[in-house]
Design an enzyme around this catalytic site. Structure first.
Site, PDB file in Angstrom:
ATOM      1  N   SER A  70      32.883  31.279  47.763  1.00 40.41           N
ATOM      2  CA  SER A  70      33.409  30.761  46.505  1.00 40.41           C
ATOM      3  C   SER A  70      34.150  29.439  46.753  1.00 40.41           C
ATOM      4  O   SER A  70      33.536  28.472  47.183  1.00 40.41           O
ATOM      5  CB  SER A  70      34.290  31.815  45.833  1.00 40.41           C
ATOM      6  OG  SER A  70      34.537  31.506  44.486  1.00 40.41           O
ATOM      7  N   HIS A  90      28.347  31.518  42.710  1.00 43.56           N
ATOM      8  CA  HIS A  90      28.200  32.469  41.586  1.00 43.56           C
ATOM      9  C   HIS A  90      27.172  31.990  40.568  1.00 43.56           C
ATOM     10  O   HIS A  90      27.336  32.195  39.364  1.00 43.56           O
ATOM     11  CB  HIS A  90      29.553  32.687  40.905  1.00 43.56           C
ATOM     12  CG  HIS A  90      30.685  32.937  41.843  1.00 43.56           C
ATOM     13  ND1 HIS A  90      30.682  33.974  42.748  1.00 43.56           N
ATOM     14  CD2 HIS A  90      31.859  32.269  42.037  1.00 43.56           C
ATOM     15  CE1 HIS A  90      31.813  33.938  43.455  1.00 43.56           C
ATOM     16  NE2 HIS A  90      32.532  32.917  43.040  1.00 43.56           N
TER      17      HIS A  90
END
Length: 256
Positions: free
Chosen positions: A129, A164
């Site tokens: 991330s 994501h």
């Protein structure tokens, strides 16, 4: 004349903080090439969240490695000790959280310069991330609330990164719009569950812990849209056959 070590980094779409099977973390450690490697977790993007640190120590404490943590919000190392710590690691593993805050704190403490030095010396850099975003020249982020582009990063990986890509509403369209408009450079979109190794800025291996997860290269087409190339990924724990699925190129319409 000594040969310079390969400069390597791994972008992760999962790991100890999101899964319990350990496949992506074991795959990451397999690239180190030494017994009991030193692995330093850098949880800056989460504000050094204690629960996050504890989960890392639990996960890596059971592996054949020497786990450690670099806290910066309660820093107790002087500059020399900080440099010694980071340059002695085999792996630097950066956690998720707020990309913009991470970059600001690193620069305040000189960690950005030390990580570049470690990278040039052959330390394997990796992260999930925000910990994947930070290595690129720019990234797609929710650091400021709504999804947006951040044309800022360490620049160790050319182009941009979007984590994501498949799991958060709006990620795909927003990232494609940023690339199509030139707000972000062409780059790499990670679906949850993949791991991608880059050697000297070039993708050299991609793997997945789930049957459907993919790695995508998103490139502006010069006409207000993007071309997306989907890379094959080797499934972890399922032999050596590649998952090919929809590998190939397709062109998206201009973002709305």
């Amino acid at each position: 004349m000594a040969t310079a070590p390969a400069r390597r980094l791994i972008l992760l779409g999962g790991g100890f903080s999101t899964e319990d099977d350990g496949l992506l973390d074991d795959w990451t450690l397999s690239h180190v090439g030494v017994s009991r490697p030193k692995v330093c977790f850098v949880p800056t993007a989460s504000g050094d969240a204690p629960a996050y640190v504890e989960r890392f120590l639990t996960a890596f404490g059971s592996r054949d490695c020497e786990p450690g943590v670099l806290p910066l919000f309660r820093r107790d190392l002087d500059d020399d000790a900080l440099r010694t710590l980071l340059l002695s690691q085999h792996v630097v593993y950066v956690g998720g959280g707020n990309t913009a805050n991470l970059l600001a704190v690193w620069r305040a403490h000189g960690v950005d310069r030390l990580l570049r030095e470690a990278y040039d010396r052959g330390t394997l850099l990796c992260g999930i991330s925000a910990g994947a975003n930070c290595w690129a020249a720019g990234s797609h982020t929710d650091s400021f609330g709504p999804l947006t582009f951040l044309p800022d990063g360490l620049g160790l990986l050319p182009g941009s990164v979007c984590p994501h890509y498949d799991s958060e509403p709006g990620r795909r369209s927003s990232y494609q719009e940023a690339v199509a408009s030139g707000s972000l450079a062409d780059g790499w979109a990670l679906e949850d569950g993949i791991g991608a190794l880059f050697t000297d800025g070039v993708p050299t291996e991609s793997v997945t812990r789930t049957p459907t997860a993919r790695l995508h290269h998103v490139q502006a087409d010069g006409r207000g849209g993007v071309v997306v190339r989907t890379l094959s990924c080797r499934p972890l724990g399922r032999g050596d056959a590649e998952v090919r699925g929809t590998a190939g190129e397709f062109t998206s319409p201009p973002p709305m």
